[in-house]
Design an enzyme around this catalytic site. Sequence first.
Site, PDB file in Angstrom:
ATOM      1  NE  ARG A  59      -4.078   1.948   2.042  1.00 44.70           N
ATOM      2  CZ  ARG A  59      -4.369   2.838   2.998  1.00 44.70           C
ATOM      3  NH1 ARG A  59      -3.752   2.800   4.163  1.00 44.70           N
ATOM      4  NH2 ARG A  59      -5.282   3.760   2.778  1.00 44.70           N
ATOM      5  CG  HIS A  63      -1.256   5.185  -0.711  1.00 47.46           C
ATOM      6  ND1 HIS A  63      -1.945   5.572   0.424  1.00 47.46           N
ATOM      7  CD2 HIS A  63      -2.088   4.360  -1.374  1.00 47.46           C
ATOM      8  CE1 HIS A  63      -3.140   4.991   0.439  1.00 47.46           C
ATOM      9  NE2 HIS A  63      -3.254   4.251  -0.639  1.00 47.46           N
ATOM     10  CG  ASN A  91      -0.442   8.647   2.559  1.00 52.62           C
ATOM     11  OD1 ASN A  91      -0.867   7.644   1.977  1.00 52.62           O
ATOM     12  ND2 ASN A  91      -0.002   9.713   1.915  1.00 52.62           N
ATOM     13  CG  HIS A 191      -7.978  -4.042  -1.329  1.00 52.57           C
ATOM     14  ND1 HIS A 191      -9.018  -3.168  -1.578  1.00 52.57           N
ATOM     15  CD2 HIS A 191      -6.896  -3.245  -1.105  1.00 52.57           C
ATOM     16  CE1 HIS A 191      -8.585  -1.923  -1.523  1.00 52.57           C
ATOM     17  NE2 HIS A 191      -7.298  -1.932  -1.243  1.00 52.57           N
TER      18      HIS A 191
END
Length: 329
Positions: A59, A63, A91, A191
């Site tokens: 992740r 990001h 975040n 996910h």
Amino acid sequence: MASRLLLPLLLLIPLLPPAEPKLSVDYYKKTCPNFAKIVQDVVVEKQLAVPTTAAGALRLFFHDCIVGGCDASLLISSNPFNRAERDNEVNQALPGDAFDVVIRAKTKLELECPGIVSCADVLAEATRDLVSMVGGPYFPVRLGRKDSVESRATDVEGHIALPNMSLTHIIEQFSSKGFSVQEMVALTGAHTIGFSHCSEFANRIYNFSSTADYDPTMNPDYAQGLKKLCANYKNDSTIAAFNDPMTPGKFDNMYYLNLQKGVGLLASDQIMASDPRTKPFVDLYAANQSAFFEAFAHAMEKVSVHNVKTGKKGEVRRRCDAPNTLQGS
Ligand code: HEM
Ligand SMILES: *[C@@H]1O[C@H](CO)[C@@H](O)[C@H](O)[C@H]1NC(C)=O
Ligand SMILES: *[C@@H]1O[C@H](CO)[C@@H](O)[C@H](O)[C@H]1NC(C)=O
Ligand SMILES: *[C@@H]1O[C@H](CO)[C@@H](O)[C@H](O)[C@H]1NC(C)=O
Ligand SMILES: *[C@@H]1O[C@H](CO)[C@@H](O)[C@H](O)[C@H]1NC(C)=O
């Protein structure tokens, strides 16, 4: 006569783009030959000690890349004069262990080949190694990224999808960065590992609408289980649910099989199983894990070179948490 011909030619020259240094898988072959081994060793040790590292790093990597390119801008800490990307609200739940695995590898690399390997390359390589380690596909990581010299919390706005956004909005966000709907569906297969905090899906399980207590697209047993798990979430913001409750720590195609059964955790996940724009890809990846792995690997390679800085457009940070100008010598 000659000058008349030359003038237009000279005007044309600055319009030609300068040759961009290219990324390559063997970028550190001569300058830091043990790069891959050092990263791999740190990753294995960290993931065995803290099994949530892989999801956190994946992740973190996404990001970082999707906001101004893969340049480790997300690893920079805020200071009294600047709020960094890391402290943007989206975040804040990124786990410390994901940052830690990069810092550990970077520290070892600085001992072996000081000033050579960028933090952005360490993050990209570590993420690939971690995804493979938890069962996901291997993909080549081209190297030679430079690190950013700045990081601003405000730059994050509008670039990262939220679970309460409409699918149309999410599709637009991905497509504005060059990712197709199919690539978006494949990437969101990330996910299949990791967690989400209750606040990210609470609206689906409590007081959903005037006629339904929970989101009717959810499997009822799943909704009940989540209601129990999250009962105290307003008091305890650390409570989180597995993104994939069936095989939570394994990178596989179970995420898509879950969606077909109403076992998608986030609203943005579940909608992909029914919307005609995304359903064909959910069904494909649910039926064929190899097809998912192939698509995920390709899309991740694309993410990993998104807007990268090369040559003089960035620097190799000595420490990952601050640009070199703000570090003591
Ligand atoms: C479709 C748009 C997406 C939305 C709306 C979304 C949203 C979220 C949210 C809200 C969380 C929970 C964060 C928390 O509570 O700590 C999460 C977790 C996660 N996301 Fe996404 N995401 C999307 C796409 C992606 C993509 C493309 C990737 C990577 C390629 C990704 C990787 C992850 C991972 C690995 C986790 C688990 C993190 C952990 O356990 O620490 N997501 N996502
Ligand atoms: C979606 O969630 C974010 C953060 O949780 C919130 O700020 C925003 O207002 C929400 N948007 C909609 C359309 O509900
Ligand atoms: C749901 O609505 C009821 C009645 O309005 C309220 O008492 C309760 O606190 C709400 N639950 C949550 C989790 O918001
Ligand atoms: C949540 O915390 C408040 C104040 O700390 C307390 O009064 C309340 O009973 C707690 N609720 C639950 C469900 O634990
Ligand atoms: C599954 O996907 C792979 C990779 O795209 C493909 O080679 C294979 O033929 C597919 N299998 C089936 C049963 O469709």
